[in-house]
Design an enzyme around this catalytic site. Structure first.
Site, PDB file in Angstrom:
ATOM      1  CE  LYS A 189     -82.084 -81.696  -4.434  1.00 53.95           C
ATOM      2  NZ  LYS A 189     -80.957 -81.583  -3.474  1.00 53.95           N
TER       3      LYS A 189
ATOM      4  CB  VAL B 168     -82.723 -82.004  -9.818  1.00 56.62           C
ATOM      5  CG1 VAL B 168     -82.812 -80.488  -9.922  1.00 56.62           C
ATOM      6  CG2 VAL B 168     -82.277 -82.412  -8.420  1.00 56.62           C
TER       7      VAL B 168
ATOM      8  CG  LEU C 133     -81.859 -79.449 -14.344  1.00 57.71           C
ATOM      9  CD1 LEU C 133     -81.961 -78.373 -13.271  1.00 57.71           C
ATOM     10  CD2 LEU C 133     -81.103 -78.932 -15.559  1.00 57.71           C
TER      11      LEU C 133
ATOM     12  CG  ASP D  69     -74.177 -84.960   2.319  1.00 57.54           C
ATOM     13  OD1 ASP D  69     -73.064 -85.525   2.293  1.00 57.54           O
ATOM     14  OD2 ASP D  69     -75.085 -85.197   1.502  1.00 57.54           O
TER      15      ASP D  69
ATOM     16  CB  SER E 245     -81.745 -88.828 -11.095  1.00 60.45           C
ATOM     17  OG  SER E 245     -80.773 -89.581 -11.798  1.00 60.45           O
ATOM     18  N   GLY E 246     -80.711 -88.763  -8.172  1.00 59.58           N
ATOM     19  CA  GLY E 246     -79.915 -89.347  -7.102  1.00 59.58           C
ATOM     20  C   GLY E 246     -80.713 -90.388  -6.360  1.00 59.58           C
ATOM     21  CB  ALA E 247     -79.924 -92.252  -3.266  1.00 53.60           C
ATOM     22  CE1 TYR E 248     -81.674 -90.695   0.646  1.00 51.23           C
ATOM     23  CE2 TYR E 248     -80.399 -88.679   0.360  1.00 51.23           C
ATOM     24  CZ  TYR E 248     -80.595 -89.891   0.990  1.00 51.23           C
ATOM     25  OH  TYR E 248     -79.721 -90.304   1.956  1.00 51.23           O
ATOM     26  N   GLY E 249     -84.342 -89.086  -5.326  1.00 52.17           N
ATOM     27  CA  GLY E 249     -85.293 -88.544  -6.288  1.00 52.17           C
ATOM     28  C   GLY E 249     -84.564 -87.930  -7.460  1.00 52.17           C
TER      29      GLY E 249
END
EC number: 2.7.11.1
Length: 476
Positions: free
Chosen positions: A203, A188, A180, A303, A182-186
């Protein structure tokens, strides 16, 4: 010249005929799955001949290449079960259509469902599905007929395996589908509960990505991680994304969350360029209720931004849920501040001024709410490096302007609320209760819509939260 023309026409005609012949030939269907006979020989296929038999050693198998595959005693089935296939004592317990296996549009990215249409039961891995109920089939699942001990078929999923490298607890419970985001930490992924077929967003958070270059004793402590996860799992509010499941491993945390089909608020704003004041108010009110719920339980989001606000549907009037409220609790403080200082557009000035080294209060969320509301109403940011001075300096001094033409149609009460939330001194900034009691939110039609949407989740919300406080006739 005449000969050349005729030759060209003949070539074109010949090519056209060849193309017509190619078009008329049936395209080979994609084989997306296969059924192997376990205690059954697959001989009696339906007369439609949609499937072909492949002999493999001591058993037969059938390729699945249509949207649906039916099996039972009836002659209209794709697989007709007879005395040649089953013992009589089993056959008498087989329904005319015992089960259906289906995969929408034969797409390998779609899950495979099995539906039980029998009176005496269809079982997957010894678990009864239930009449007219469905579950998801996964690779190597065993299908039993009429009794869990009569193991008739083994299903093979021929789509790419997305579950490689995932914990056994995840693979046992969920069917892992497409990415679905993605980001800096992993990243989804979309997952399905195999028993209920319910969709979730999983996630996957890599711990080494969160802890930064230095070892993080806080984050690497499994007890701390699990404790924070339990806090998140216990949160229950219509406007807060629920955690359905958590799997904690030494290298990663797997959080199974509600799946919101409407996407995030950022994309909604971008696709519409900006949101109307009425819709902004409806969304903002729900965000405030989510933040109040968190603050009342001693949780500061830290955040808040449009990316972390999810919408239930693609409808304009839809339920909204705040997400990622617990992620900061997993992250080492220094690492968080390094991330936030890279993109400080929604961060409160006190966080930037202290570099995250000093304690800050829940008022950081109020500031972020102000920035989000500003963005909803105008489609622009109050602070940006594009405005001349660095965004961090603008935030520290609280310098912003209503320069975009869209502000001409926005009420003074909305601007007043933004001004109050974007006060640099956190002591002078309103609390979330103050924001909820602001004159701008005293809007009876909006409150009724919010009440209807927030109760869709099946939770009772105190009636007084939705009543319009007595006030003088409002002016724009």
């Amino acid at each position: 010249m005449a000969r050349d023309t005729q030759g060209t026409q003949g070539t074109q005609s010949q090519a056209s005929n060849i193309w017509t012949q190619v078009e008329s030939q049936p395209m080979e269907k994609i084989v997306w799955g296969r059924l192997y006979g376990k205690n059954i020989k697959i001989k009696s296929l339906g007369t439609s001949s949609k499937y072909r038999i492949i002999y493999t050693h001591s058993s037969f198998s059938v390729d699945l290449n249509n949207d649906e595959f039916t099996a039972g005693r009836g002659e209209a089935n794709d697989l007709i079960l007879t005395l040649n296939d089953l013992p009589e004592k089993i056959l008498t317990r087989i329904s005319k259509v015992h089960f259906i296996i289906k995969r929408a549009n034969c797409e390998l990215t779609n899950p495979v469902y099995i539906q039980d249409l029998s009176r005496n039961g269809t079982f997957v891995n010894n678990e009864k599905i239930g009449t007219n109920r469905m579950r998801i089939l996964k690779n190597d699942d065993v299908i039993s007929l009429s009794h869990p001990t009569y193991k008739a078929f083994v299903f093979k999923d021929l789509s790419p395996n997305e579950s490689i490298g995932l914990p056994e607890e995840i693979n046992k419970t969920y069917y892992v589908n497409r990415k679905l985001g993605s980001g800096a930490y992993g990243l989804v992924r979309l997952v399905y509960d195999t028993r209920t077929c319910q969709q979730f967003a999983m996630k996957i958070v890599k711990k080494n990505m969160l802890s930064g270059a230095r070892p993080s004793t806080n984050f690497s402590d499994p007890d701390r991680v699990l404790n924070e996860a339990k806090i998140m799992k216990n949160l229950s509010h219509p406007c807060v994304v629920r955690m359905h499941d958590i799997v904690d491993k030494p290298d990663s945390v797997y959080m199974v969350l509600e799946f919101m089909r409407g996407g995030d608020l950022l994309n909604r704003i971008i696709s519409n360029k900006l949101l109307s004041e009425d819709i902004s108010k409806l969304y903002f009110y729900q965000m405030c209720h989510a933040v109040k719920y968190l603050h009342d339980r001693g949780i500061t989001h830290r955040d808040l931004k449009p990316d972390n606000v999810l919408l239930e549907t693609n409808d304009e009037e839809t339920l909204l849920k705040v997400s990622d409220f617990g992620l900061s609790k997993f992250v080492q403080k220094d690492s968080v501040m390094r991330t936030l200082c890279g993109t400080p557009l929604y961060v409160a000035p006190e966080v930037l001024i202290t570099g995250g080294r000093e304690a800050y209060t829940k008022k950081v969320d109020i500031w972020s709410l102000g920035v989000v509301l500003f963005t909803c109403l105008s489609g622009t940011l109050p602070f940006s490096d594009e405005y001349g001075t660095p965004a961090a300096q603008q935030i520290k001094k609280g310098r912003f302007a209503y320069g975009h033409p869209s502000w001409k149609s926005v009420s003074q009460r909305a601007k007043l609320l933004i001004n109050q939330m974007l006060i640099v001194d956190p002591e002078r900034r309103p609390s979330i209760d103050d924001v909820l009691q602001s004159s701008w939110l005293r809007d009876a039609p909006m409150l009724q819509k919010a009440k209807r949407l927030m109760k869709l989740d099946g939770m009772e919300i105190e009636e007084e939260n939705f009543l319009e406080p007595p006030t003088k006739r409002s002016r724009r």
